[in-house]
Motif scaffolding. Structure first.
Motif, PDB file in Angstrom:
ATOM      1  N   ARG A   1      12.483  -1.486   2.464  1.00 45.85           N
ATOM      2  CA  ARG A   1      11.651  -0.943   1.386  1.00 45.85           C
ATOM      3  C   ARG A   1      11.027  -2.030   0.527  1.00 45.85           C
ATOM      4  N   SER A   2      11.253  -3.279   0.894  1.00 48.01           N
ATOM      5  CA  SER A   2      10.657  -4.381   0.123  1.00 48.01           C
ATOM      6  C   SER A   2       9.995  -5.375   1.062  1.00 48.01           C
ATOM      7  N   VAL A   3       9.004  -6.047   0.538  1.00 41.94           N
ATOM      8  CA  VAL A   3       8.253  -7.049   1.287  1.00 41.94           C
ATOM      9  C   VAL A   3       8.381  -8.377   0.557  1.00 41.94           C
ATOM     10  N   ARG A   4       8.732  -9.412   1.289  1.00 42.07           N
ATOM     11  CA  ARG A   4       8.816 -10.767   0.723  1.00 42.07           C
ATOM     12  C   ARG A   4       7.533 -11.522   1.082  1.00 42.07           C
ATOM     13  N   TRP A   5       7.103 -12.412   0.192  1.00 42.52           N
ATOM     14  CA  TRP A   5       5.835 -13.090   0.445  1.00 42.52           C
ATOM     15  C   TRP A   5       5.816 -14.509  -0.114  1.00 42.52           C
TER      16      TRP A   5
ATOM     17  N   GLY B   1       7.617 -14.440  -3.932  1.00 49.93           N
ATOM     18  CA  GLY B   1       7.931 -13.197  -4.630  1.00 49.93           C
ATOM     19  C   GLY B   1       8.349 -12.097  -3.679  1.00 49.93           C
ATOM     20  N   THR B   2       8.698 -10.968  -4.282  1.00 47.19           N
ATOM     21  CA  THR B   2       9.119  -9.780  -3.552  1.00 47.19           C
ATOM     22  C   THR B   2       8.430  -8.571  -4.163  1.00 47.19           C
ATOM     23  N   THR B   3       7.944  -7.684  -3.312  1.00 49.41           N
ATOM     24  CA  THR B   3       7.314  -6.442  -3.768  1.00 49.41           C
ATOM     25  C   THR B   3       8.128  -5.256  -3.267  1.00 49.41           C
ATOM     26  N   GLU B   4       8.567  -4.406  -4.185  1.00 52.69           N
ATOM     27  CA  GLU B   4       9.266  -3.179  -3.817  1.00 52.69           C
ATOM     28  C   GLU B   4       8.228  -2.130  -3.418  1.00 52.69           C
ATOM     29  N   LEU B   5       8.398  -1.550  -2.249  1.00 48.33           N
ATOM     30  CA  LEU B   5       7.409  -0.613  -1.723  1.00 48.33           C
ATOM     31  C   LEU B   5       7.723   0.818  -2.131  1.00 48.33           C
ATOM     32  N   ALA B   6       6.664   1.561  -2.388  1.00 54.91           N
ATOM     33  CA  ALA B   6       6.816   2.987  -2.660  1.00 54.91           C
ATOM     34  C   ALA B   6       7.132   3.724  -1.360  1.00 54.91           C
ATOM     35  N   GLU B   7       7.673   4.923  -1.500  1.00 54.44           N
ATOM     36  CA  GLU B   7       8.055   5.694  -0.319  1.00 54.44           C
ATOM     37  C   GLU B   7       6.858   5.978   0.584  1.00 54.44           C
TER      38      GLU B   7
ATOM     39  N   LEU C   1       0.715  -4.320  -0.054  1.00 52.16           N
ATOM     40  CA  LEU C   1       0.934  -5.414   0.891  1.00 52.16           C
ATOM     41  C   LEU C   1       0.255  -6.703   0.459  1.00 52.16           C
ATOM     42  N   ILE C   2      -0.709  -6.620  -0.446  1.00 50.03           N
ATOM     43  CA  ILE C   2      -1.337  -7.818  -0.998  1.00 50.03           C
ATOM     44  C   ILE C   2      -0.569  -8.182  -2.269  1.00 50.03           C
ATOM     45  N   PRO C   3       0.100  -9.336  -2.316  1.00 46.11           N
ATOM     46  CA  PRO C   3       0.866  -9.703  -3.514  1.00 46.11           C
ATOM     47  C   PRO C   3      -0.008  -9.603  -4.768  1.00 46.11           C
ATOM     48  N   PRO C   4       0.520  -9.094  -5.872  1.00 44.58           N
ATOM     49  CA  PRO C   4      -0.290  -8.909  -7.092  1.00 44.58           C
ATOM     50  C   PRO C   4      -1.090 -10.138  -7.511  1.00 44.58           C
ATOM     51  N   PRO C   5      -0.511 -11.353  -7.533  1.00 47.10           N
ATOM     52  CA  PRO C   5      -1.335 -12.498  -7.953  1.00 47.10           C
ATOM     53  C   PRO C   5      -2.451 -12.806  -6.962  1.00 47.10           C
ATOM     54  N   VAL C   6      -2.248 -12.532  -5.695  1.00 45.32           N
ATOM     55  CA  VAL C   6      -3.310 -12.736  -4.702  1.00 45.32           C
ATOM     56  C   VAL C   6      -4.417 -11.725  -4.937  1.00 45.32           C
TER      57      VAL C   6
END
Length: 862
Positions: free
Chosen positions: A551-555, A567-573, A603-608
């Motif tokens: 449920r999370s994506v590392r980048w 960073g890490t982004t927690e994904l919505a269902e 899937l696109i990291p927020p700062p990107v």
């Protein structure tokens, strides 16, 4: 081994009856002689009993002329050898079984020899000499098969199953245990049926099937109780306790560890005792009864030292280190965990090694030693990678990756928390896969050497040498000067080969993935070099699902000036659900529209996302790992309302290692006049006529006449090529492209090829294979990257055979004559989405089309 295996069994009441039946030639008569006889406990006698009752055994007499004295001597020696194994008296057991090899009374039914070989295998296995054990069991298998001695095959298979579980693959081990289980049931032997059930139980635990594991162990325990086998009871009770403990059913686990301890004490089995004591200590430790736990672990260490049990000793050292951990004595914990790590490394025991590194990292964390935490996590990852590299089949490599997924997750987490882009890059590249990277290396080497061998032969020959070269150096050598990886490679090869002469492998069992598993390269300190090799003036984003928490994506984001962010982004269902849909090839995927893909913005990291907002033409290298490779990245939405494909000139690359290898190619040569291009279009493609492309003055198009000519041109290093056809994923092959009726282009056709500099696949799934899990995206397109292509346009899904799709592809081809492929795709996407109603149409007309490779400097003139 049976509980009845005590003392001299020459006087056992079953012995004279079995001897008499042994001398009878008529099968029905010998059965009548032993009818009503209870199965004897000692294996030496029971092996003869089962053979006499086996309807598939050779007709008698089994031992013509065998005297009662010779009979009694042989069965007594076998029994004494079994008892010596039970009590871990390796020297006595070796002497007895070796003597038995010279006492074989038969040329056609070599029961004595098979039993002696199995006994020697048991001795070697207890000593940790896996290679000798495998060879003894294999010899026993061969002789048992040649002579029709099925009980002998059963015994050897059980021994091999345990070795395979220890040194190879749980799935392969389960196959062996299941075959042995069928044999035991066919021969009517409940003791060995229980042994096999116990083996299946352990395999199930390794594969994460915990409830099934418990049920198998309970069933085995019941059988052992019925036939009064203390050693069996101990083994089954211990197995049940271990899995119950994992299931957090601690009171039950404690009860079953106690049963195991009682049974092993009765059987006089030191290895079992150490395991039971360790488990009892764990239950105490869980209840914070630290002193009681320490007493159990200390007793386990004493038993292990007295019996010379190296693995049990390493386990006890690890347990005592956990006592220091429980007391929060972190300095002492570090010392003790290092001692256990050294013991596990000496044994080359990957589970113990990874656990010791994990505990070390935790202790370092408590001491605030961040650099040591990261080092321990990366050392654990490299250890697992080297184990994966030892195995030459894709299934086993996947099994190790799945079994140790927590090691990868912990390495990524440590890299993120301690701010190490280099460590993150290495860990992510391991999960991205190393086979494509290895194929690049070997393709270059093979071309430079102009060897007569095929590329795949080269890969097989050099695999061992490469693994040895990449070890840490002399500190990684075994006492005799041999790297553990070399020994491990031999063991795995032996275990794979056992039984192959007797059980032919099914046709097509060895896939392209298995062949390329040989070029799997364990990484070293490559992170900084991987990041430094990225093209100038270019962003890079490496993104992957967390190996444990999907449920999370590392980048990792690297800016053009070299600044890195983690960073890490927690994904919505809904994002998780959409990724699952995109990972398959169902009809729902082909019906997606831009509005349906809105959840993919995560899937696109927020700062990107912020860096791309409001800009057009930003250069971006995307390294999506595992399942993320199947995402139609052109259609991923950004925060400013646009999608990635109309905002950035991006390119997909399978891994940072592949990017580094591509970067040295230098890109396309400057074209003088019209660009030469070969074209094949399948007659089954309806709408992709490519009429404008064929008449474009910037292209000099050669239309190929046959599929055979197409394959030849794909391998001959041309300037550019366009191939259009229907592509389909298929089990075993991975993917094929239909060139014509009964004519296909397969991925293996591109292994060892010299593919064109620019290669365009207008076909479904040419760049990805659905449902293949988190590993190298082996496909026609990615293999072409390894085969010489610098720029590739392919698809990561179903491309419509439609007029809009054809117009989109032709727009890319037209722009590619003056621009690099990523820029041409950007222009075509902006054009497509500017068309009326385009944003509300299904995205399979354009979004699956992606550019593969990297960015190059301006075309050279050489």
């Amino acid at each position: 081994m049976s509980a009845d295996a005590e003392g001299d069994i020459g006087g056992h009441p079953a012995s004279p009856v079995l001897h008499a039946a042994w001398l009878v030639g008529d099968r029905s008569e010998r059965r009548s002689l032993i009818e009503g006889l209870r199965p004897p406990g000692p294996v030496a006698l029971r092996s003869r009993y089962r053979l006499l009752l086996d309807p598939e055994a050779p007709s008698g007499p089994c031992g013509p002329g065998l005297s009662s004295v010779e009979w009694n001597t042989n069965v007594s020696l076998e029994n004494q050898g079994d008892i010596a194994v039970l009590h871990n008296d390796a020297d006595s057991a070796t002497r007895i079984f070796t003597e038995l090899l010279g006492r074989e009374p038969s040329l056609s039914l070599r029961v004595v020899t098979v039993n002696a070989r199995v006994g020697l295998g048991d001795v070697a296995s207890a000593r940790g000499d896996i290679e000798t054990a495998v060879r003894e069991y294999e010899t026993a298998l061969e002789i048992a098969d040649d002579d029709g001695y099925r009980f002998g095959r059963l015994r050897a298979l059980v021994g091999l199953g345990h070795l395979t579980l220890l040194a190879h693959s749980a799935r392969t081990a389960r196959t062996r245990f299941e075959e042995a289980w069928k044999l035991a049931n066919a021969l009517g032997d409940p003791l060995f049926a229980a042994n096999c059930a116990l083996g299946v139980s352990e395999c199930a635990e390794r594969l994460g099937e915990l409830e099934a594991s418990v049920e198998h162990s309970f069933g085995a325990y019941t059988t052992y109780r019925e036939i009064r086998s203390p050693i069996g009871e101990g083994n089954a009770a211990l197995r049940a306790a271990v899995v119950l403990h994992r299931l957090k059913r601690r009171p039950e686990a404690g009860e079953w560890y106690g049963r195991a301890h009682t049974a092993y004490t009765a059987a006089g089995n030191p290895m079992g005792l150490t395991n039971a004591l360790s488990g009892l200590g764990d239950v105490h430790l869980d209840a914070y009864e630290i002193d009681d736990a320490e007493r159990c672990y200390q007793e386990s260490l004493r038993v292990a030292d007295r019996a010379g049990l190296r693995l049990s000793r390493a386990n006890a050292l690890q347990d005592l280190a956990r006592v220091s951990r429980a007391r929060a004595d972190w300095d002492d914990a570090v010392v003790r965990f290092r001692a256990s790590l050294a013991a596990y490394l000496d044994l080359d025991e990957i589970i113990g090694v990874s656990n010791a590194y994990h505990r070390l990292a935790e202790a370092y964390e408590e001491l605030g030693r961040g650099g040591d935490v990261l080092s321990a996590r990366m050392d654990a990852l490299v250890a697992v990678e080297e184990y994966r590299a030892t195995h030459r089949d894709d299934r086993s490599q996947r099994e190790y990756r799945d079994r140790f997924r927590h090691v990868y997750a912990q390495a990524l987490d440590a890299a993120t928390r301690h701010g190490s882009p280099a460590a993150f890059a290495v860990a992510a590249d391991c999960l991205a896969g190393r086979r494509l990277a290895g194929l690049f290396e070997e393709a270059a080497r093979s071309a430079a050497a102009s060897a007569e061998q095929t590329l795949l032969q080269e890969l097989l020959v050099r695999a061992d040498q490469r693994l040895i070269r990449q070890r840490h150096g002399k500190e990684g050598l075994a006492p005799e000067g041999e790297p553990p990886s070399a020994r491990r490679e031999r063991i795995v090869g032996l275990l794979n080969a056992v039984g192959s002469k007797h059980v032919p492998a099914p046709q097509g069992e060895t896939t392209l993935e298995d062949l390329l598993a040989t070029v799997y390269l364990p990484p070293r300190e490559e992170g900084d070099a991987l990041l430094d090799a990225l093209p100038e003036n270019c962003h890079m984003v490496q993104t992957l699902p967390d190996p444990v928490d999907g449920r999370s994506v590392r980048w990792l984001w690297r800016e053009p000036d070299g600044t890195c962010h983690l960073g890490t982004t927690e994904l919505a269902e809904n994002t998780v659900g959409l990724l699952k849909l995109l990972g398959g090839d169902g009809d729902d995927r082909a019906g997606l529209r831009l509005a349906d893909l809105a959840p993919l913005h995560q899937l696109i990291p927020p700062p990107v996302n912020e860096a791309l907002a409001g800009r057009t033409g930003t250069r971006l290298v995307l390294v999506p790992v595992g399942e993320l490779w199947l995402v139609p990245w052109s259609a991923v939405p950004l925060m400013d309302g646009r999608v990635l494909g109309e905002c950035a000139a991006y390119v997909l690359c399978p891994s940072l290692t592949v990017q580094r290898q591509l970067s040295v190619r230098g890109g396309r040569r400057a074209a003088a006049g019209a660009r030469q291009v070969d074209l094949w279009r399948s007659p089954f493609v309806r709408h992709h006529q490519l009429s404008a492309f064929r008449s474009d003055p910037h292209w000099d198009v050669t239309v190929l006449g046959t599929p055979a000519q197409t394959k030849q041109r794909l391998r001959s290093g041309g300037e550019a090529m366009v191939v259009s056809g229907h592509g389909r994923p298929t089990p075993g092959l991975g993917h094929y492209l239909e060139l014509d009726q009964d004519e296909w282009l397969l991925p293996v056709d591109l292994v060892g090829a010299n593919s064109p500099e620019l290669l365009v696949f207008i076909a479904c799934w040419a760049g990805a294979v659905p449902g293949h899990g988190p590993t190298d995206p082996l496909s026609l397109a990615t293999l072409a990257l390894a085969a010489g292509s610098s720029e590739i346009m392919a698809t990561v899904g179903e491309l419509a055979d439609s007029v809009p799709a054809s117009l989109y592809v032709e727009h890319v081809l037209d722009t590619t004559t003056v621009q690099a492929l990523p820029d041409a795709l950007l222009a075509a996407t902006r054009w497509m989405l500017s068309q009326e109603y385009a944003r509300s149409e299904r995205v399979h007309h354009w979004a699956p089309v992606v550019p593969l490779g990297t960015f190059y400097p301006a075309p050279s003139t050489t």
